[in-house]
Scaffold this active site. Structure first.
Site, short mmCIF file in Angstrom:
data_model
loop_
_atom_site.label_atom_id
_atom_site.label_comp_id
_atom_site.label_asym_id
_atom_site.label_seq_id
_atom_site.Cartn_x
_atom_site.Cartn_y
_atom_site.Cartn_z
N LYS A 1 1.70 2.01 7.38
CA LYS A 1 2.05 1.22 8.56
C LYS A 1 3.03 1.96 9.45
CE LYS A 1 0.79 -2.18 9.50
NZ LYS A 1 -0.41 -2.44 10.36
N ARG B 1 0.84 -1.20 0.00
CA ARG B 1 0.00 0.00 0.00
C ARG B 1 0.88 1.26 0.00
NH1 ARG B 1 -3.63 -1.41 5.19
NH2 ARG B 1 -1.64 -2.36 5.76
N HIS C 1 -0.72 1.48 16.30
CA HIS C 1 -0.98 0.30 17.13
C HIS C 1 0.06 0.17 18.24
CE1 HIS C 1 -4.09 -0.99 14.34
NE2 HIS C 1 -3.23 -0.85 13.34
N VAL D 1 -12.29 -8.59 17.48
CA VAL D 1 -12.62 -7.72 18.60
C VAL D 1 -11.64 -6.55 18.67
CG1 VAL D 1 -13.71 -9.54 19.94
CG2 VAL D 1 -11.27 -9.11 20.19
N GLU E 1 -5.80 4.78 13.88
CA GLU E 1 -6.74 3.87 14.53
C GLU E 1 -7.37 4.43 15.80
OE1 GLU E 1 -2.78 2.90 16.43
OE2 GLU E 1 -3.50 3.34 14.41
N ASP F 1 -2.91 -6.74 14.95
CA ASP F 1 -2.23 -5.45 15.07
C ASP F 1 -2.27 -4.91 16.49
OD1 ASP F 1 -1.11 -4.81 12.55
OD2 ASP F 1 -3.09 -4.36 11.75
N ASN G 1 -0.69 -7.17 8.47
CA ASN G 1 -1.13 -6.14 7.51
C ASN G 1 -1.94 -6.81 6.40
OD1 ASN G 1 1.28 -7.40 6.63
ND2 ASN G 1 1.72 -5.73 5.21
N ASP H 1 -21.10 -11.34 20.27
CA ASP H 1 -20.80 -9.95 20.63
C ASP H 1 -21.45 -9.65 21.97
OD1 ASP H 1 -19.86 -7.31 18.72
OD2 ASP H 1 -20.97 -6.85 20.53
N TYR I 1 -1.03 4.48 10.74
CA TYR I 1 -1.40 3.47 11.72
C TYR I 1 -0.20 3.23 12.64
CZ TYR I 1 -5.56 2.22 9.00
OH TYR I 1 -6.75 2.25 8.34
#
Length: 371
Positions: free
Chosen positions: A75, A15, A96, A239, A118, A270, A300, A198, A94
């Site tokens: 990333k 990407r 994380h 989740v 994120e 991630d 990824n 959930d 991103y």
């Protein structure tokens, strides 16, 4: 403002952080955009397309990082890129961080103003910059799960939708958020027997209404997770707790009780993963075995379909990138509370409490930084 877009160097990451349309929007607004040579190749975007949109093509990573006051990435920076981190740099990507102590320390040590895609969060709790990649990862999870279920890949040889006279695969989706919803759509569409768990009963009602009996909905708790997972052919973990480590919902004992050749796909990797035995893998070596089951936990996943992912990501990030470039990070965050929640580090300080809790590092309040 000077905006730079370096090439991504993570394993099999194709990407790029901006499209030619995004470059055009920024340059039209008066900003200088530098794109590293070849950065868009993996997404089928040529240097010539970027130049035509107004970008300057820089020859290498060092010159690209140096050219920008604001660096846009996909990333998180990895070890070879740490040398480019510097005081005053604004990094929008991103991150994380809850799953990456080393990067957290590097950003703090180098006094980088790091804004994470994120953790940008709307008042309704939606995550607008995570959503497009969650959509991609959710849909991909079923495709890679179906492929991994094939016997030559270590799976139990079950076709996801079966054929007349045979049973379809049993697919369990943990989490009914954006990624989970997209996984459900693919799995139901392919004819699998799908169960979603959930904790949000209202969300389960919505899904039940939408699928009109073609989907089983179960309130998530430890008892029901064990019951569903141990009977599944394919488990998809989706989740998310924004900014924090993912909870470990599937234990080693659960996995041990599963049928040999069952497959587990961890979309939450991630953020550390939601299976106890999860560890990050790459597109080059995506799977490993645990108790005769097969784990797929590529960190990824959307990088496998970079053309789609790059355009989907830029559609979401560009308005925020324009605000950061046009107003500066401080004014942009002061003007937009959702963007402000993306601020993770600044001036040698950690500005994200869940990340601090994950690593035992003290953090400061967002309000104190923006005051």
């Amino acid at each position: 403002m000077r905006v730079s877009v370096p090439s991504e160097i993570k394993n099999n990451e194709f990407r790029v952080a901006i499209t030619p349309a995004g470059v055009h929007e920024l340059t039209t607004a008066g900003h200088q955009v530098s794109v590293q040579a070849g950065a868009g190749k993996g997404s089928s975007i040529s240097d010539q397309e970027y130049e035509k949109a107004g970008a300057t093509i820089t020859p290498d990573a060092a010159s690209t990082w140096a050219a920008g006051d604001l660096v846009l990435k996909v990333k998180e920076p990895i070890e070879p890129e740490y040398q480019y981190l510097r005081p005053g740099l604004v990094l929008f990507t991103y991150l994380h961080l809850a799953a990456d102590l080393e990067l957290t320390e590097q950003l703090i040590r180098n006094q980088v103003t790091a804004i994470a895609y994120e953790t940008v969060q709307l008042p309704n709790r939606q995550l607008p910059l995570l959503a497009p990649m969650s959509e991609v990862a959710g849909r991909l999870s079923v495709l890679v799960g179906a492929q991994t279920l094939m016997r030559h890949n270590g799976g139990n040889g079950t076709l996801l939708g079966g054929v007349p006279g045979t049973r379809p695969a049993k697919v369990v989706v943990l989490g009914g958020g954006v990624a989970g919803t997209n996984a459900i759509a693919m799995a139901v569409g392919l004819g699998a027997e799908v169960t979603v768990l959930d904790t949000n009963i209202s969300r389960l009602r919505e899904l039940d209404h939408h699928y009109a009996g073609r989907l089983r909905t179960i309130v998530s708790n430890t008892f029901e997770i064990e019951r569903a997972v141990t009977d599944a052919d394919l488990v998809i973990g989706s989740v998310l707790i924004p900014g924090a480590k993912a909870p470990k919902l599937v234990t080693n004992n659960h996995v041990k009780a599963m049928r040999p050749g069952s497959v587990l796909v961890d979309i939450a990797i991630d953020q550390g993963g939601c299976f106890a035995d999860s560890h990050a893998t790459t597109h080059a070596e995506p799977t490993y075995t645990v108790h005769d089951t097969v784990f797929y936990s590529v960190a990824n996943m959307p990088g496998a379909v970079p053309h789609t992912s790059t355009y989907a990501l830029t559609n979401a990030t560009l308005p925020y990138a324009k605000a950061l470039a046009g107003k500066g990070w401080m004014a942009a965050c002061q003007a937009d509370a959702s963007l402000a929640l993306g601020l993770n580090t600044h001036g040698g300080l950690l500005v994200n409490e869940p990340v601090g809790a994950a690593h035992g590092i003290s953090s400061v309040s967002l309000e104190s930084v923006l005051a």
